[in-house]
Design a protein around this motif. Sequence first.
Motif, short mmCIF file in Angstrom:
data_model
loop_
_atom_site.label_atom_id
_atom_site.label_comp_id
_atom_site.label_asym_id
_atom_site.label_seq_id
_atom_site.Cartn_x
_atom_site.Cartn_y
_atom_site.Cartn_z
N ARG A 1 49.85 -16.66 -39.71
CA ARG A 1 50.81 -15.67 -39.19
C ARG A 1 51.48 -14.97 -40.37
NH1 ARG A 1 53.30 -15.19 -34.36
NH2 ARG A 1 52.33 -17.11 -33.61
N ASP A 2 51.59 -13.65 -40.28
CA ASP A 2 52.29 -12.95 -41.36
C ASP A 2 53.30 -11.95 -40.80
OD1 ASP A 2 51.19 -10.19 -41.07
OD2 ASP A 2 49.28 -11.09 -41.66
N THR A 3 54.23 -11.54 -41.66
CA THR A 3 55.23 -10.56 -41.24
C THR A 3 54.92 -9.22 -41.90
OG1 THR A 3 56.67 -11.19 -43.06
CG2 THR A 3 57.03 -12.32 -40.96
N GLY A 4 53.61 -8.93 -41.99
CA GLY A 4 53.16 -7.75 -42.73
C GLY A 4 53.11 -6.46 -41.93
N ILE A 5 52.20 -5.58 -42.33
CA ILE A 5 52.17 -4.22 -41.77
C ILE A 5 51.65 -4.17 -40.34
CG2 ILE A 5 51.92 -3.14 -44.05
CD1 ILE A 5 48.94 -2.71 -43.41
N GLY A 6 50.93 -5.23 -39.90
CA GLY A 6 50.44 -5.27 -38.53
C GLY A 6 49.34 -4.25 -38.26
N VAL A 7 48.82 -4.27 -37.03
CA VAL A 7 47.71 -3.39 -36.66
C VAL A 7 48.04 -2.80 -35.29
CG1 VAL A 7 45.22 -3.33 -36.16
CG2 VAL A 7 46.10 -4.97 -37.83
N SER A 8 47.74 -1.53 -35.08
CA SER A 8 48.04 -0.92 -33.78
C SER A 8 47.04 -1.41 -32.73
CB SER A 8 47.96 0.60 -33.88
OG SER A 8 46.61 0.97 -34.00
N GLY B 1 53.86 -7.49 -37.86
CA GLY B 1 53.07 -8.59 -38.41
C GLY B 1 51.92 -8.96 -37.50
N SER B 2 51.14 -9.96 -37.94
CA SER B 2 49.94 -10.34 -37.20
C SER B 2 49.82 -11.84 -37.16
CB SER B 2 48.69 -9.81 -37.90
OG SER B 2 48.86 -8.48 -38.30
N CYS B 3 49.02 -12.31 -36.20
CA CYS B 3 48.65 -13.71 -36.17
C CYS B 3 47.17 -13.82 -35.84
CB CYS B 3 49.50 -14.46 -35.14
SG CYS B 3 49.18 -16.23 -35.21
N GLY C 1 35.93 -4.60 -46.70
CA GLY C 1 35.79 -4.19 -45.30
C GLY C 1 34.86 -5.11 -44.53
N LEU C 2 34.45 -6.22 -45.17
CA LEU C 2 33.50 -7.13 -44.51
C LEU C 2 34.12 -8.49 -44.20
CD1 LEU C 2 30.45 -6.27 -46.78
CD2 LEU C 2 30.66 -5.76 -44.35
N GLY C 3 35.37 -8.69 -44.67
CA GLY C 3 36.01 -9.99 -44.54
C GLY C 3 36.07 -10.51 -43.10
N LEU C 4 36.56 -9.68 -42.19
CA LEU C 4 36.72 -10.16 -40.81
C LEU C 4 35.37 -10.28 -40.08
CD1 LEU C 4 40.03 -8.45 -39.63
CD2 LEU C 4 39.66 -10.82 -40.29
N ALA C 5 34.38 -9.50 -40.50
CA ALA C 5 33.03 -9.67 -39.92
C ALA C 5 32.49 -11.04 -40.34
CB ALA C 5 32.10 -8.55 -40.39
N VAL D 1 41.56 -0.09 -41.21
CA VAL D 1 42.56 0.80 -40.63
C VAL D 1 42.88 1.89 -41.65
CG1 VAL D 1 44.91 0.96 -39.75
CG2 VAL D 1 43.50 -1.04 -39.20
N ASP D 2 43.04 1.49 -42.90
CA ASP D 2 43.39 2.44 -43.95
C ASP D 2 42.40 2.23 -45.09
OD1 ASP D 2 44.46 3.73 -46.12
OD2 ASP D 2 46.52 3.12 -45.71
N VAL D 3 41.37 3.07 -45.12
CA VAL D 3 40.27 2.88 -46.07
C VAL D 3 40.79 2.92 -47.51
CG1 VAL D 3 38.06 3.78 -46.88
CG2 VAL D 3 38.60 3.81 -44.45
P1 ADP Z 1 39.29 -5.57 -45.96
O1 ADP Z 1 38.39 -5.96 -47.07
O2 ADP Z 1 39.49 -4.10 -45.86
O3 ADP Z 1 40.58 -6.36 -45.93
P2 ADP Z 1 38.61 -7.03 -43.53
O4 ADP Z 1 37.35 -7.03 -42.75
O5 ADP Z 1 39.09 -8.32 -44.08
O6 ADP Z 1 38.43 -5.93 -44.64
O7 ADP Z 1 39.74 -6.44 -42.59
C1 ADP Z 1 39.49 -5.22 -41.90
C2 ADP Z 1 40.78 -4.43 -41.74
O8 ADP Z 1 41.67 -5.14 -40.86
C3 ADP Z 1 41.57 -4.24 -43.01
O9 ADP Z 1 41.12 -3.14 -43.77
C4 ADP Z 1 42.99 -4.01 -42.48
O10 ADP Z 1 43.14 -2.67 -42.07
C5 ADP Z 1 43.02 -4.90 -41.23
N1 ADP Z 1 43.65 -6.22 -41.46
C6 ADP Z 1 43.03 -7.40 -41.72
N2 ADP Z 1 43.93 -8.40 -41.85
C7 ADP Z 1 45.15 -7.85 -41.66
C8 ADP Z 1 46.50 -8.36 -41.64
N3 ADP Z 1 46.76 -9.66 -41.86
N4 ADP Z 1 47.50 -7.47 -41.41
C9 ADP Z 1 47.25 -6.16 -41.18
N5 ADP Z 1 46.00 -5.62 -41.18
C10 ADP Z 1 44.97 -6.44 -41.42
#
Ligand code: ADP
Length: 267
Positions: free
Chosen positions: A191-198, A250-252, A224-228, A212-214
């Motif tokens: 969990r973080d208190t960061g910028i979050g995602v829409s 923020g996000s969780c 850009g491959l981390g979450l994949a 979200v923001d290249v």
């Molecule tokens: P990147 O290498 O760009 O971080 P990821 O696949 O890990 O690629 O994440 C894809 C996108 O998801 C990120 O570019 C960012 O916009 C968003 N994102 C991932 N984790 C978070 C987070 N904890 N808080 C806000 N946005 C996030």
Amino acid sequence: AAPNNEDVTLNVRIVPYGNQQRLLIARDVSHLHRLEQTRRDFVANASHELRTPLTVLSGYLDMMEQEGEGELDGWRTPILEMRSQAHRMQRIITDLLKLARLETKTLDVGLEPVDIADVVRELEDEARELSQGRHRLDFSAEPGVFVTGRRSELYSCLSNLVFNALQYTPEGGAITVRWWRDERGAHFSVRDTGIGVSSKDLPRLTERFYRVDVARSRETGGTGLGLAIVKHALERHQGELEIESEEGQGSCFTCHFPLERLQDKAA
Ligand code: ADP
């Protein structure tokens, strides 16, 4: 009818049909399956082929940066930039190869009980090193809950979530990492208190190269491959990713592992 004795892939559905009857609908999706396989092979081969020349270029750029004093003075800035771009390309290729491996091989050999509490300890050390006191970090893990799988893959998966939290949480923010077990399974949350995602971007986050923001992701060294990678590594461990987020708040990110994937060991 499959040509040359090739495997046939069927998509099968059973639907109610009239009173007490069932209809079985089988669709031949072999061509889609083969196409998908070709795509995976292409990405894996292309990444592999690009790696060697890039390693050579990076090696020379490193050498120029270290030894080019004097005659290369005017070139210092472009050399540093070329080196940083070459390293970025190397990270992308490494991630593409990692993803290709996660997509192809099935997870059946070389499995071990992975101590997630131990992974959490390692991640905490790395996070403290990276954060350098800029975030409030709170890590805790229930001991003795092991996931049957591959440590390297689980580590990649969990570390990507922790490093993203650090990446997308401004100075002064908080990052909370938990690992616990309940009657449904075991859960790892960041969990973080960061910028979050829409909510508009949320469903697409785990797509390859979706950011979200290249510009921001590039700046911070993201591929850009981390979450994949997170999604695929989890799927291979029968896990599921849940993402909750609010823009500006923020996000969780939570990984859920089912009971059948767990092993209990004395703490
Ligand atoms: P990147 O290498 O760009 O971080 P990821 O696949 O890990 O690629 O994440 C894809 C996108 O998801 C990120 O570019 C960012 O916009 C968003 N994102 C991932 N984790 C978070 C987070 N904890 N808080 C806000 N946005 C996030």
